[in-house]
Design a protein around this motif. Structure first.
Motif, mmCIF file in Angstrom:
data_model
loop_
_atom_site.group_PDB
_atom_site.id
_atom_site.type_symbol
_atom_site.label_atom_id
_atom_site.label_comp_id
_atom_site.label_asym_id
_atom_site.label_seq_id
_atom_site.Cartn_x
_atom_site.Cartn_y
_atom_site.Cartn_z
ATOM 1 N N THR A 119 -12.454 -62.983 48.660
ATOM 2 C CA THR A 119 -12.613 -62.368 47.334
ATOM 3 C C THR A 119 -12.889 -63.467 46.313
ATOM 4 N N GLU A 121 -11.238 -63.982 43.592
ATOM 5 C CA GLU A 121 -9.980 -64.604 43.181
ATOM 6 C C GLU A 121 -9.562 -65.690 44.163
ATOM 7 N N GLN A 122 -9.722 -65.433 45.459
ATOM 8 C CA GLN A 122 -9.346 -66.433 46.457
ATOM 9 C C GLN A 122 -10.224 -67.693 46.336
ATOM 10 N N TYR A 124 -11.882 -68.731 43.625
ATOM 11 C CA TYR A 124 -11.749 -69.403 42.343
ATOM 12 C C TYR A 124 -10.394 -70.082 42.184
ATOM 13 N N GLN A 125 -9.345 -69.370 42.641
ATOM 14 C CA GLN A 125 -7.993 -69.877 42.400
ATOM 15 C C GLN A 125 -7.604 -71.006 43.348
ATOM 16 N N TYR A 163 -18.144 -62.186 35.634
ATOM 17 C CA TYR A 163 -16.951 -61.638 36.292
ATOM 18 C C TYR A 163 -15.802 -62.644 36.203
ATOM 19 N N LEU A 164 -16.138 -63.878 36.422
ATOM 20 C CA LEU A 164 -15.085 -64.891 36.404
ATOM 21 C C LEU A 164 -14.523 -65.075 34.992
ATOM 22 N N LEU A 167 -12.316 -62.118 34.346
ATOM 23 C CA LEU A 167 -11.064 -62.321 35.079
ATOM 24 C C LEU A 167 -10.190 -63.364 34.381
ATOM 25 N N GLN A 171 -6.472 -62.726 32.684
ATOM 26 C CA GLN A 171 -5.361 -63.593 33.069
ATOM 27 C C GLN A 171 -4.816 -64.338 31.856
#
Length: 427
Positions: A119, A121-122, A124-125, A163-164, A167, A171
Motif C-alpha cells: 500500500t 502507506e507502507q 511511504y512510512q 494522494y500522499l 494523507l 495525519q
C-alpha cells in the motif's frame, strides 16, 4: 613469441587458449599473465562499483494508487573465482554502459513487482523496509549473473493525484489535534500544579520569613550589646592612646625645638660664611672689575682728549701752513705779474714806432682769422646795391671803423700809428 599482460585490482583479466589448444580460461585480478601472439586471447572486465538509478513511473499499488518511485543502487562484479566466471560469461566483451542497462532493467522489474503488493502507506512510512524488501528479492537474480548489490535506497516517492499530500494533511491534522489536546491538558495540569506549588512556596516563605525576623531581632540585640561593650573599650583605649600620644608628641616637640635651635645656629654660621664669601665674590667679580673698568675709561678719556687736542693742533697748523703757502703763492704771483707788467712797459717804451706797427700787423691776421671764422661757412656774399659807388663807401666805412674794433679787442689804438694815419688820410 609473447608478451606479459598486467592488470590492476579494479579489473579482471580473462586469458583463454594456449599452445596446447586448451579452452581453459584464467581469471587474474591485480596480477599478470603471459600471452602468446596469435594463440592466446585476453579480455578485460571492469570491477569498479557501478551506480544505478532505477525509476518506476505511475505504478499502481495494492490499493490502485499510481505512484512514481526512484531509487539509487550501488552494484559491482563479485571477485570470487566461481562468481567471477559467471559474470565473465554474462558480460565479457560488453561495455560498462551495456552492463548497467541490463542490471537497471532487472532492478526496475523487481521494484515494479514489489510496488504492486504494498500500500501507499507502507511504502511511504517505511522506506527502509521497502528498500530492504527490493534488495532481498533482486539479490538472487543479479547474483546468478555474478553481480553483488552493495546498497539500495529509495530516493523519492510521489504521485500525481496528491494522494500522499492528502494523507499527510490528514495525519498532520490528527497529530495537531492530539498535540493541541495534549498542550491544553498539560497547561491545565501545569496551572494546577503551579498554584499548589505557589501555595506551598508561600507557606514555606512565611515560616522562613518569621524565623528570619526572629533570628534577625536576636542578632540585632546581640550586635547592640556587643557594640556597646566594644564602644566602651574603644573609648577607653582611644583616651589612653590620645593621652600617651600627647605625651609622646610633647617629647617629640621638645626634641624638634632643640634640633631647630641647633639647626638655626648652624644656619647662622653658614649664613655668616656665605656673607663673607659673597662679599669676597662681589669684590672679585664686581668691585675689582668696576675699578679696572673705571680706570680704563679714565685712561681712554684722557687718551681721547689728548688725541683730540693733537688733531685740533695738527688741523690748525695745517690751515696756518696752507694759508702761509697760499699767501706766499699769491705774493709771488703778484710780484711776477707786476714784474711782467713792468718789463712789458719798459719793453713798450723801448719799442719804436716801427716795432709797434710790426706787432699790430702781426696781430691783424689773427684778428682777421677770428673775424672771418664765421664767414668760412659762407658759400657766397651778395652785396645788394644799385649804385657801384656805394660799395666803395661801404669799404671806406669798414676801414674807418677797423681801428676802433682793434682797440676794443687788443687795447692797441691803430689811429695813432703813423702808417695807418697816412692810409686813412689818403683814403
Amino acid at each position: 613469441m609473447g608478451n606479459c599482460l598486467t592488470v590492476g585490482p579494479n579489473e579482471a583479466l580473462v586469458v583463454s587458449g594456449g599452445c596446447s589448444g586448451s579452452d581453459t580460461k584464467a581469471y587474474i585480478v591485480g596480477g599478470w599473465a603471459w600471452a602468446w601472439w596469435c594463440v592466446t586471447n585476453s579480455q578485460r572486465l571492469s570491477l569498479e562499483v557501478m551506480t544505478l538509478q532505477p525509476r518506476c513511473e505511475d505504478v499502481e499499488t495494492a490499493e490502485g494508487v499510481a505512484i512514481t518511485v526512484t531509487g539509487v543502487a550501488q552494484v559491482r562484479v563479485m571477485t570470487e573465482q566461481d562468481l567471477l566466471a559467471v559474470a565473465c560469461e554474462q558480460f565479457l566483451g560488453k561495455s560498462v554502459r551495456e552492463v548497467k542497462a541490463v542490471l537497471l532493467q532487472t532492478l526496475e522489474g523487481h521494484l515494479r513487482s514489489i510496488l504492486g503488493t504494498l500500500t501507499v502507506e507502507q511504502i511511504y512510512q517505511d522506506r527502509d523496509q521497502f528498500a530492504k524488501l527490493v534488495r532481498d528479492v533482486a539479490a538472487p537474480d543479479v547474483g546468478r549473473m555474478g553481480i553483488e548489490i552493495l546498497s539500495f535506497t529509495i530516493k523519492d516517492v510521489y504521485d500525481k493525484l496528491n494522494y500522499l499530500s492528502s494523507l499527510g494533511k490528514t495525519q498532520i491534522a490528527a497529530v495537531q489535534r492530539d498535540a493541541d489536546i495534549g498542550v491544553a491538558e498539560a497547561e491545565r495540569d501545569a496551572g494546577i500544579r503551579e498554584a499548589e506549588c505557589k501555595k506551598e512556596m508561600m507557606d514555606v516563605k512565611f515560616l522562613a520569613d518569621t524565623k528570619m525576623a526572629d533570628s534577625k531581632r536576636e542578632l540585632e540585640l546581640q550586635k547592640a550589646a556587643f557594640n556597646q561593650e566594644i564602644n566602651t573599650k574603644r573609648a577607653q583605649s582611644q583616651l589612653a592612646y590620645e593621652l600617651q600620644a600627647a605625651k609622646e608628641q610633647q617629647k617629640i616637640r621638645l626634641e624638634e625645638i632643640e634640633i631647630e635651635v641647633v639647626q638655626r645656629k648652624k644656619q647662622i654660621t653658614i649664613e655668616e660664611k656665605e656673607i663673607d664669601r659673597t662679599e669676597k665674590e662681589l669684590t672679585a667679580t664686581v668691585k675689582r672689575p668696576a675699578e679696572a673698568e673705571a680706570y680704563k675709561m679714565q685712561q681712554l678719556a684722557e687718551g681721547q682728549k689728548i688725541k683730540t687736542v693733537l688733531i685740533a693742533q695738527a688741523d690748525a697748523e695745517k690751515i696756518r701752513k696752507i694759508g702761509e703757502a697760499e699767501a706766499c703763492s699769491i705774493e709771488a704771483v703778484g710780484k711776477a705779474q707786476a714784474e711782467k707788467m713792468r718789463l712789458k712797459a719798459e719793453a713798450y717804451q723801448q719799442y719804436g714806432e716801427a716795432a709797434k706797427t710790426a706787432l699790430v700787423l702781426e696781430a691783424l691776421p689773427k684778428i682777421a682769422s677770428k673775424v672771418a671764422a664765421p664767414l668760412a661757412k659762407t658759400n657766397e656774399i651778395v652785396i645788394l646795391s644799385g649804385d657801384g659807388g656805394r660799395v666803395t663807401d661801404e669799404v671806406n666805412r669798414l676801414l674807418a671803423e677797423l681801428p676802433v674794433s682793434v682797440n676794443a679787442l687788443t687795447g692797441v689804438d691803430l689811429s695813432k700809428i703813423p702808417l695807418l694815419q697816412k692810409m686813412t688820410s689818403a683814403e
